[in-house]
Design an enzyme around this catalytic site. Structure first.
Site, PDB file in Angstrom:
ATOM      1  CB  CYS B  65      -0.930   0.002   1.215  1.00  0.00           C
ATOM      2  SG  CYS B  65      -0.049   0.162   2.781  1.00  0.00           S
ATOM      3  CB  ALA B  68       4.009  -0.435   2.253  1.00  0.00           C
ATOM      4  NE  ARG B  99      12.210  -1.040   1.311  1.00  0.00           N
ATOM      5  CZ  ARG B  99      12.275  -1.321   0.010  1.00  0.00           C
ATOM      6  NH1 ARG B  99      11.462  -2.199  -0.503  1.00  0.00           N
ATOM      7  NH2 ARG B  99      13.136  -0.712  -0.772  1.00  0.00           N
ATOM      8  CG  HIS B 198       7.550   4.811  -4.045  1.00  0.00           C
ATOM      9  ND1 HIS B 198       7.468   3.969  -5.117  1.00  0.00           N
ATOM     10  CD2 HIS B 198       7.690   4.024  -2.951  1.00  0.00           C
ATOM     11  CE1 HIS B 198       7.582   2.726  -4.701  1.00  0.00           C
ATOM     12  NE2 HIS B 198       7.701   2.724  -3.399  1.00  0.00           N
TER      13      HIS B 198
END
Lengths: 460, 545
Positions: B65, B68, B99, B198
């Site tokens: 999503c 994230a 990550r 992003h």
């Protein structure tokens, strides 16, 4: 220092949680749903939740975790998720052909107030649910409880959605194993069979999230509680619920609705809790405990006696889920250890009460620290102020363990960096033996690492 | 015996596409058909793929999503910003160190908040009465304990719904504390994938941090590296390499990064983009606002690394730098070649499939090619059409409702900080020599003809793909790992590198060759079937009677 910003001085925090000792409800619901044979869990919300839950469960179990999502975008969040869920149900049955779909909500669908029962009905009316296939559901807003509560809610969803009463007893005892590893569920079944009790255990993730390598990917492996068995749970002699937080609600529902008498016990971790479980099984089914079980117990107690010297008055910090912490702490007390700091992220005052009762009974010469709900930042601060000899908790404890140079045993969820939890149990007498082995070895490894050359000895 | 690659080239991927579409309800099949295309290699001009569209509900997707993408991917690798997730506990918990972003704080007293997870852990009362007060209290508590130079706030799904204004809280906290506090409206439901996150992250960093400190690093050749996230230590090897070439890295967005790097990045003279998808618009904005040109680079693959270094050197056009870069490449290449020669006998002719986030599904094909392996299918989780087809399709991309929800920021020349880095004559000269700025041809033309390109592939399609083609290795994320391996196909995670790495630059390339060699040559896969499953017929039996 990995946690270089954690000060020794403790200040009260009212709003900020740092390094949480819990996670959210839906992941528990997803895990429980995986414990039904042929079940595809479904997350009703935006796709990130489902992705995070699948990733976390996959990292912990190292096995495929299939689950679908309603994939909300902004539109669905404003206008409601009905269209998404109806379409999802159609697509899931068409493409993935599960026996049953288990829907859980997320904080998104809960906040907009989606009624999954009504949506599931609509899907049925629209002909999206093939003949003989099932949908069950539960509400799991992430801003209530924790992953443990989510597990409990899905268990309740199972009995609400599937259990029936025909009036003819099936001669079996329901066992709700709680939020434990697939290996633990296997062990609970093995012990029950040894005692000679026919059980219906749900959920049962053994064989599902620790499935064998076959050369073929099977979205629905052989494990899991069969739907027929879940249906039959309304006809059982009794229900034994292991773990108040994760199992009691389902058991009480069966008791209230179908008059299946229930008992809520601690998770069978350590001697005392396992004894209580075996005893309850025996009484529920009216059988005698066979010698083989008593022998297993004897082997464990023998080892506890042999190694008690290394545990005596050793201080231990524990963090995890309430259902696990209660019997774990009891086991540490049985070994002669001093439980010093205990933290759970899952709210619930009953936990503190149970702990205090246990401490009183053990007649500890000090008052342990208990935080409920607390976080691992506080745990670390407590450890800085009063160091311990051993930490028991999930993988995230390794930062504290390294910074403070304290041996650690991984237990609980998630375990991301070690092998064993999903195949070797920590419940029952054998499980207690494994736990004890891990605890002892962790402490003795440190002793070997740090002892002077003169004191480096072969015989312990 | 024909290699797997040769076998693949005999099959027609059109048949495969038809076969998988059959299973879907008609509407779903129509939609998925547009997201699956077959590359014609260099001749792929005009080949259009559907991308960046909504995920189909009920289809088991690889996507995550917006939150994230924002907190996990972009801000995750920055060590000295306290990142507070405003929401129930889950989102913060799941993005807590998963990550594998590594970081290296030079001194013990330097800030490093990455091992910490900060969340407001919203409870139902805050959902009902609003969570802004709790958020403000959390910020103050975080400041009291950590004394960071900046605090970032991340909105989760319920925060957007109940209308908590993280930006207003951020402004108030900024005023109160005198440090930079900024918020991200990165609710999970926004957009159709992580890509939206992003975008939201980059926009807010650009608006709130970039260009706020003119005291950047000194150096002759100053660059920013954009779209590198230091998974498994990638940034460390790139940093070391640039350092040896005499190139000054002013900032990385955002692997092994710090707040000051973002604040001073406008003092660099070139932006080098690694992951086109996650950050191309930041490069565009920096060019408009500060006059910094950008080029596409790639430090995945030894050849690609050499090419990228040469491109950077050519940009600066200084013989001293050009020689230095050649010297460093010459120093590194023998070990790379030796490793290639060593593994090639075991990897040559084998096949790979890559289904990963943005650029990785493209870049890693170079590494496979360097050890003789062919990528026979690839696709992205959250790409847009330009990542597949190249930047020339940008003007033709239709903006849909989901993308419109993501803020586009208007940027103008900074009145004092704008400075053209090259004169028109210099630019002309570079262009005449074939130097390309802002170029990205996308993945499709760089794949072999007859290979499959699939956007937003799902569990069902991936299973079918593996059954049909049985590649020697499959690359995707953790959610996909074990279903592939249950089929006896080794699976490499390219999001988190499976607890291994680094894979960037020359040293990383060598790591990767040996890792793939290990995976495709592992003996354990021979054990998948028991002897009695391989030949169940009894050839002979003892008769005891």
């Amino acid at each position: 220092m990995l946690l270089r910003h954690t000060p020794k001085e403790i200040k009260e925090r009212k709003a900020l949680v740092i390094n949480p000792a819990k996670t959210c409800q839906p992941i528990g619901a997803m895990y429980a749903a995986l414990g039904i044979h042929g079940c595809l869990p479904h997350s009703h919300g935006s796709q990130g939740c489902c992705a995070y839950h699948r990733s976390s469960l996959t990292r912990h179990y190292k096995d495929p975790i299939a689950a679908a999502t309603s994939s909300f975008t902004e539109g669905a969040s404003v206008f409601g998720g009905q269209a998404n869920l109806v379409q999802a149900i159609d697509n899931m049955f068409t493409v993935y052909d599960p026996e049953i779909i288990a829907v859980h909500t997320t904080c998104l669908s809960e906040t907009i107030g989606d009624d999954v029962a009504q949506i599931a009905d609509k899907a049925k009316q629209d002909g999206k649910v093939p003949e003989g296939k099932k949908i069950i559901y539960c509400h799991t807003p992430s801003y209530v409880g924790s992953h443990v509560t989510g597990f409990s809610n899905m268990v309740l969803g199972m009995v609400k959605g599937l259990a029936e009463k025909t009036g003819k007893k099936n001669g079996k005892v329901n066992v709700i194993p709680g939020y434990v590893e697939p290996s633990d569920m296997e062990e609970i079944k093995r012990l029950s069979a040894m005692v000679g009790v026919k059980t219906i255990m749900f959920p049962d993730t053994s064989g599902v999230v620790n499935s064998p390598m076959t050369g073929k990917y099977n979205m629905y492996p052989d494990g899991g509680t069969k739907i027929a068995d879940l249906k039959s749970s309304g006809d059982s002699l009794a229900t034994i619920a292991l773990g108040e937080w994760s199992s009691a609600d389902g058991a009480k529902y069966l008791d209230a609705t179908y008059k299946v008498p229930c008992q809520v016990l601690d998770l069978p971790i350590g001697v005392t809790a396992t004894d209580n479980f075996i005893d309850a099984l025996r009484k529920a089914a009216g059988v005698n405990v066979p010698d083989s079980v008593t022998k297993e117990r004897g082997v464990l107690v023998d080892a506890m006696c042999d190694y008690q010297q290394y545990f005596h008055q050793k201080k231990v910090a524990l963090v995890g889920d309430p259902d696990q912490l209660i019997p774990l702490t009891q086991f540490c007390i049985n070994l002669g250890m001093y439980p010093k700091h205990i933290v759970t992220g899952t709210p619930g005052n009953k936990f503190r009460k149970r702990m205090e009762e246990m401490f009183a009974e053990a007649d500890l010469p000090y008052t342990p620290n208990v935080a409920v709900p607390g976080d691992m930042f506080l745990l670390h601060q407590w450890i800085k102020n009063e160091p311990v000899d051993l930490i028991i908790g999930n993988t995230y404890c390794k930062y504290i363990a390294r910074d403070e140079d304290i041996p650690m045993v991984r237990h609980g969820f998630p375990i991301l960096d070690r092998f064993g939890h999903s195949v070797f149990p920590s419940v029952g007498y054998k499980g207690a033996m494994r736990l004890m082995e891990q605890m002892l070895n962790a402490m003795l490894d440190k002793r070997d690492r740090e002892s002077s050359e003169e004191a480096f000895e072969l015989v312990y | 015996m024909p290699t797997k690659t040769e076998e693949y080239m005999k099959k027609d991927p059109t048949d495969f596409k038809e076969e998988i579409l059959k299973k879907y309800p008609p509407k779903v099949a129509r939609k998925r058909a547009k997201s699956i295309v077959i590359s014609k290699g260099k001749e792929s001009d005009g080949l259009e793929i559907q991308a960046n569209v909504r995920t189909i509900p009920g289809i088991i997707t690889m996507r995550g999503c917006t939150y994230a993408g924002c907190k996990g991917v972009i801000l995750g690798p920055t060590r000295d910003i306290v990142n507070i997730t405003h929401g129930p506990v889950g989102c913060g918990f799941y993005s807590w160190l998963t990550r594998r972003n590594q970081t290296s704080a030079p001194n013990p007293e330097d800030h490093n908040f990455m091992p910490y997870c900060f969340t407001t852990d919203m409870q139902d009362s805050e959902i009902i009465f609003g969570g802004e007060k709790k958020l403000m209290a959390a910020i103050l508590e975080a400041y009291e304990i950590m004394k960071p130079k900046a605090i970032a706030l991340f909105s989760t799904c319920p925060v957007g719904l109940i209308g908590d204004d993280v930006h207003a809280v951020a402004r108030e906290a900024k005023e109160k504390l005198g440090i930079n506090v900024f918020g991200f409206s990165c609710e999970g439901y926004k957009g159709v994938s992580q890509s939206a996150g992003h975008h939201i992250a980059n926009n807010a960093i650009f608006t709130n941090v970039v260009g706020t400190d003119d005291n950047g690093k000194e150096g002759k050749y100053k660059i920013n590296l954009l779209g590198e996230y230091n998974i498994g230590g990638d940034a460390f090897v790139i940093e070391d390499l640039l350092d040896r070439c005499g190139i000054t890295l002013v900032s990385t967005f955002s692997g092994n990064s710090t707040y000051d790097q973002f604040a001073t990045c406008h003092t660099a003279d070139l932006n080098a983009i690694m992951c086109h998808r996650s950050i191309n618009y930041v490069a565009e904005m920096m060019e408009t606002k500060f006059g910094i040109p950008w080029i596409k680079v790639n430090f995945i693959g030894a050849e690609a690394t050499a090419k990228s270094l040469r491109k950077i050197a050519k940009y600066f056009g200084d013989q001293e730098l050009i020689d230095k870069v050649e010297a460093v490449i010459a120093e590194e290449m023998p070990a790379v070649k030796a490793a290639q020669d060593d593994v090639r006998s075991r990897t040559e002719g084998k096949t790979a499939m890559l289904f990963v986030g943005g650029s990785r599904a493209h870049h890693y094909q170079e590494l496979f090619a360097e050890i003789g392996m062919t990528s026979i299918a690839a696709g992205y989780e959250f790409a847009h059409r330009d990542d597949y087809e190249g930047r020339e399709v940008l003007p033709t991309i239709k903006v849909d409702a989901d993308s419109r929800n993501i803020e586009e920021i208007e940027v103008e020349q900074d009145p004092t900080r704008f400075k053209p880095r090259k004169t028109p004559e210099e630019l002309e000269k570079l262009a005449a020599e074939g130097f390309e700025f802002k170029d990205y041809d996308g993945m499709i033309p760089e794949m072999k003809p007859k290979t499959l390109v699939m956007d937003d592939i799902n569990q069902y399609e991936a299973d079918k793909l593996l059954e049909y083609y049985k590649p020697d290795i499959f690359c995707a994320g953790i959610k996909e790992k074990y279903s592939a391996q249950k089929m006896g196909i080794p699976m490499k995670q390219l999001h988190s590198y499976d607890y291994h790495g680094p894979y960037a630059a020359f040293k990383g390339a060598i790591n990767f060759y040996y890792e793939i060699d290990r995976m495709v040559s592992a003996k354990v896969w021979d054990l998948v079937k028991a002897p009695w499953e391989k030949s169940p017929e009894l050839a002979a039996a003892y008769n005891w009677e």
